[in-house]
Design a protein around this motif. Sequence first.
Motif, PDB file in Angstrom:
ATOM      1  N   VAL A  34       0.821  -1.221   0.000  1.00 43.66           N
ATOM      2  CA  VAL A  34       0.000   0.000   0.000  1.00 43.66           C
ATOM      3  C   VAL A  34       0.854   1.270   0.000  1.00 43.66           C
ATOM      4  O   VAL A  34       0.658   2.174  -0.825  1.00 43.66           O
ATOM      5  N   SER A  35       1.817   1.348   0.916  1.00 41.68           N
ATOM      6  CA  SER A  35       2.575   2.604   1.126  1.00 41.68           C
ATOM      7  C   SER A  35       3.241   3.156  -0.131  1.00 41.68           C
ATOM      8  O   SER A  35       3.195   4.365  -0.372  1.00 41.68           O
ATOM      9  N   PRO A  36       3.875   2.312  -0.982  1.00 42.80           N
ATOM     10  CA  PRO A  36       4.528   2.906  -2.155  1.00 42.80           C
ATOM     11  C   PRO A  36       3.579   3.269  -3.297  1.00 42.80           C
ATOM     12  O   PRO A  36       4.004   3.876  -4.281  1.00 42.80           O
ATOM     13  N   ILE A  37       2.278   2.927  -3.159  1.00 48.21           N
ATOM     14  CA  ILE A  37       1.304   3.191  -4.227  1.00 48.21           C
ATOM     15  C   ILE A  37       0.406   4.386  -3.893  1.00 48.21           C
ATOM     16  O   ILE A  37      -0.065   5.116  -4.762  1.00 48.21           O
ATOM     17  N   LEU A  38       0.196   4.597  -2.612  1.00 48.74           N
ATOM     18  CA  LEU A  38      -0.684   5.667  -2.124  1.00 48.74           C
ATOM     19  C   LEU A  38      -0.146   7.057  -2.478  1.00 48.74           C
ATOM     20  O   LEU A  38       1.055   7.266  -2.482  1.00 48.74           O
ATOM     21  N   HIS A  39      -1.041   8.014  -2.753  1.00 44.86           N
ATOM     22  CA  HIS A  39      -0.617   9.413  -2.901  1.00 44.86           C
ATOM     23  C   HIS A  39      -0.323   9.965  -1.504  1.00 44.86           C
ATOM     24  O   HIS A  39      -1.205  10.014  -0.658  1.00 44.86           O
ATOM     25  N   GLU A  40       0.918  10.364  -1.281  1.00 43.17           N
ATOM     26  CA  GLU A  40       1.368  10.897   0.016  1.00 43.17           C
ATOM     27  C   GLU A  40       1.327  12.410  -0.020  1.00 43.17           C
ATOM     28  O   GLU A  40       1.624  13.017  -1.044  1.00 43.17           O
ATOM     29  N   LEU A  41       1.024  13.034   1.107  1.00 45.50           N
ATOM     30  CA  LEU A  41       0.936  14.500   1.154  1.00 45.50           C
ATOM     31  C   LEU A  41       2.022  15.147   2.009  1.00 45.50           C
ATOM     32  O   LEU A  41       1.945  16.325   2.318  1.00 45.50           O
ATOM     33  N   THR A  42       3.046  14.356   2.398  1.00 40.90           N
ATOM     34  CA  THR A  42       4.197  15.008   3.028  1.00 40.90           C
ATOM     35  C   THR A  42       5.136  15.456   1.911  1.00 40.90           C
ATOM     36  O   THR A  42       5.184  14.862   0.841  1.00 40.90           O
ATOM     37  N   TYR A  43       5.876  16.520   2.165  1.00 43.06           N
ATOM     38  CA  TYR A  43       6.581  17.285   1.132  1.00 43.06           C
ATOM     39  C   TYR A  43       7.494  16.442   0.233  1.00 43.06           C
ATOM     40  O   TYR A  43       7.355  16.426  -0.988  1.00 43.06           O
ATOM     41  N   GLN A  44       8.437  15.695   0.838  1.00 44.98           N
ATOM     42  CA  GLN A  44       9.391  14.921   0.042  1.00 44.98           C
ATOM     43  C   GLN A  44       8.693  13.854  -0.789  1.00 44.98           C
ATOM     44  O   GLN A  44       8.917  13.749  -2.009  1.00 44.98           O
ATOM     45  N   ALA A  45       7.838  13.065  -0.147  1.00 45.74           N
ATOM     46  CA  ALA A  45       7.145  11.983  -0.848  1.00 45.74           C
ATOM     47  C   ALA A  45       6.266  12.525  -1.964  1.00 45.74           C
ATOM     48  O   ALA A  45       6.221  11.984  -3.072  1.00 45.74           O
ATOM     49  N   MET A  46       5.571  13.618  -1.698  1.00 47.11           N
ATOM     50  CA  MET A  46       4.665  14.227  -2.679  1.00 47.11           C
ATOM     51  C   MET A  46       5.450  14.776  -3.875  1.00 47.11           C
ATOM     52  O   MET A  46       5.071  14.576  -5.035  1.00 47.11           O
ATOM     53  N   ALA A  47       6.558  15.458  -3.583  1.00 50.55           N
ATOM     54  CA  ALA A  47       7.366  16.049  -4.648  1.00 50.55           C
ATOM     55  C   ALA A  47       7.923  14.974  -5.582  1.00 50.55           C
ATOM     56  O   ALA A  47       7.842  15.101  -6.811  1.00 50.55           O
ATOM     57  N   TYR A  48       8.463  13.894  -5.004  1.00 55.65           N
ATOM     58  CA  TYR A  48       9.051  12.840  -5.843  1.00 55.65           C
ATOM     59  C   TYR A  48       7.990  12.049  -6.612  1.00 55.65           C
ATOM     60  O   TYR A  48       8.290  11.436  -7.632  1.00 55.65           O
ATOM     61  N   ASP A  49       6.759  12.072  -6.138  1.00 51.09           N
ATOM     62  CA  ASP A  49       5.662  11.390  -6.828  1.00 51.09           C
ATOM     63  C   ASP A  49       5.106  12.245  -7.968  1.00 51.09           C
ATOM     64  O   ASP A  49       4.937  11.769  -9.093  1.00 51.09           O
ATOM     65  N   LEU A  50       4.863  13.527  -7.709  1.00 50.76           N
ATOM     66  CA  LEU A  50       4.099  14.354  -8.644  1.00 50.76           C
ATOM     67  C   LEU A  50       4.937  15.270  -9.535  1.00 50.76           C
ATOM     68  O   LEU A  50       4.467  15.723 -10.581  1.00 50.76           O
ATOM     69  N   VAL A  51       6.145  15.598  -9.102  1.00 50.00           N
ATOM     70  CA  VAL A  51       6.974  16.559  -9.836  1.00 50.00           C
ATOM     71  C   VAL A  51       8.134  15.810 -10.492  1.00 50.00           C
ATOM     72  O   VAL A  51       8.604  14.802  -9.964  1.00 50.00           O
ATOM     73  N   ASP A  52       8.583  16.291 -11.629  1.00 53.86           N
ATOM     74  CA  ASP A  52       9.678  15.625 -12.347  1.00 53.86           C
ATOM     75  C   ASP A  52      11.012  15.958 -11.679  1.00 53.86           C
ATOM     76  O   ASP A  52      11.640  16.975 -11.982  1.00 53.86           O
TER      77      ASP A  52
END
Length: 592
Positions: free
Chosen positions: A240-258
């Motif tokens: 679950v953890s690596p698939i979920l959309h996270e809203l903490t700064y580092q996790a969110m940035a590496y998921d959504l931003v290039d």
Amino acid sequence: MATGSDHGLKRIVWKRIKDTIITDCRKSEVWKILILDSFTTKLLSSCCKMSDLMSEKITIVEDLFRSREPVPEMKAIYFMAPTAKCVDAFIADFKPKPKYKAAYVYFTDYCPDDLFNNMKRCCGMYIRVCKEINMSFMPQEAQVFTCNNPGAFQSIYSPKSQDKQKTLETLADQLVTLCATLDEYPGVRYKKDSNMENAKTLAELVDDKLARHYELDDSGKKKEKTQAQLLILERGFDPVSPILHELTYQAMAYDLVDIQSDTYTCKTKDGPEKQAWLNEDDMLWVKLRHKHIAEVSDQIRKLVKEISANKKQSDGKITISNLAQMMKKMPSFRKQVTEKTVHLQLAEDCMQHFQNNVEKLCKAEQDLAVGSDVEGVKVKDPMRTLLPVLLHPYSTHDKIRAVLLYIFSVNGTTDENLSKLIQHVKIEDEREFILNWKELGVPIITSSSFFSRKTTRRDRSQDQTYNLSRWTPVIKDVMEDAVENKLDTKEWPHQSECPAAWNGSGAVSARQKHKGSAQDERRTGSRLIVFVLGGISHSEMRCAYEVTQAVKSCEVIIGSSHILTPTGLLNDIKALSKAPMETFTIEERSNA
């Protein structure tokens, strides 16, 4: 050294390099050339700067595999992996004609006898020093390391892999060098899994290699176990953890931003692109990376307003273009504000994605992951939670993530139901994104051959959380249970016992008065090292810091073969059914 690298794993690695390689160099006052392979280049870049090397009389840093001009009056330091490729390149530097006056050779790990003998035979007369310094891991952050091997995922989990055992052997060697660098001889435990054997195999290898490494210490005595535990587990323990959309700064940035190679390209309307390296030399990044995006945006704006107020700027709306104008007018202002504008821009990029799509997705994802809604009411029919996501024009990528969370929540679904879901998402030709999770031991199709994977979770109902951030990675439960000595020995067998005194939070250390939470003070306590086969997510990295901060008497270090992003993991999952060397990338497309 920059302040950010002055603590944790990076500091320890740099000190080890200074105490071995640099100390040997100091014996000779002449300037030297440092020659590195790709791994040691990355290793040194992570823990020191060129100015640090210059101050140690290293004048040039060169690539082992590039053509170089001979400098016969200078001595060369070779810092490299003990591979045939590296040794051949080294020999080529001295045969037929030597490029350098002499060579100081340092291997990251044990050098096989055949390579060592070949090197000695071909150019032994030029070698002044040859040492193995036991450092074949990458210090990623203060409490995070990797084995710098994303390919290990395919090698371990692909049914077509032909080098699984070799990969596990290499990871075991790398873990031994981590323990040696930390001067720890830990007790080893692994997560028992009736469907998978990799964690058990790796635990056996590590324990055996540690015993051989510590057979005799420097004083000729057998080293005793230290106050440390090493836990080994597989990626499938928490899908679950690596698939979920996270809203903490580092996790969110590496998921959504290039972000490529930890580098963020900051684009502004009024100026050229700027590149910012997101690492521990940036103290604002260290301060903000584990905070919720709402707090991050708020804190950055406050910081910028403080600087603006100091410069007697009007207290208007803070925007990137306003800041750019102020920077043009006042050069002295530029230095103070550059760091903040990078994070203001990155936080704005994250918030843009959040407002466009992620906010609506998050509620459904959290309900599926946690199994209950914001009010704590149990989700009785997960399909009703999933359906609105499938009917909305989200990207295929986001729908795949939601479908997976649904399947994980029900512990596997029927063939018929899965076919309908795949049709809904329109991935009939790319069903491997979902089906291949079975290679990690995660049930996708309901089957009696898979034992139930539902684990008992810690009660966090009293924790203060954001509504869209209710999920806690399973690894945090594991870390807390380990430091409280609550891990079930049936689920977590001991490959080797720890000293009786070790109980994590410490029957001994918990009663002692702690002056504070500084890293060096924690060294008097114990260490918990957690290694996940198959990659770790940024949210799991955050847990190591949170548990360390809460416990204080135990430092938690987390590591893996590599660090995951959701897109990268899905690509890796799909590739498991490909023959080796076939590649592809996930498509981001909207089904409007």
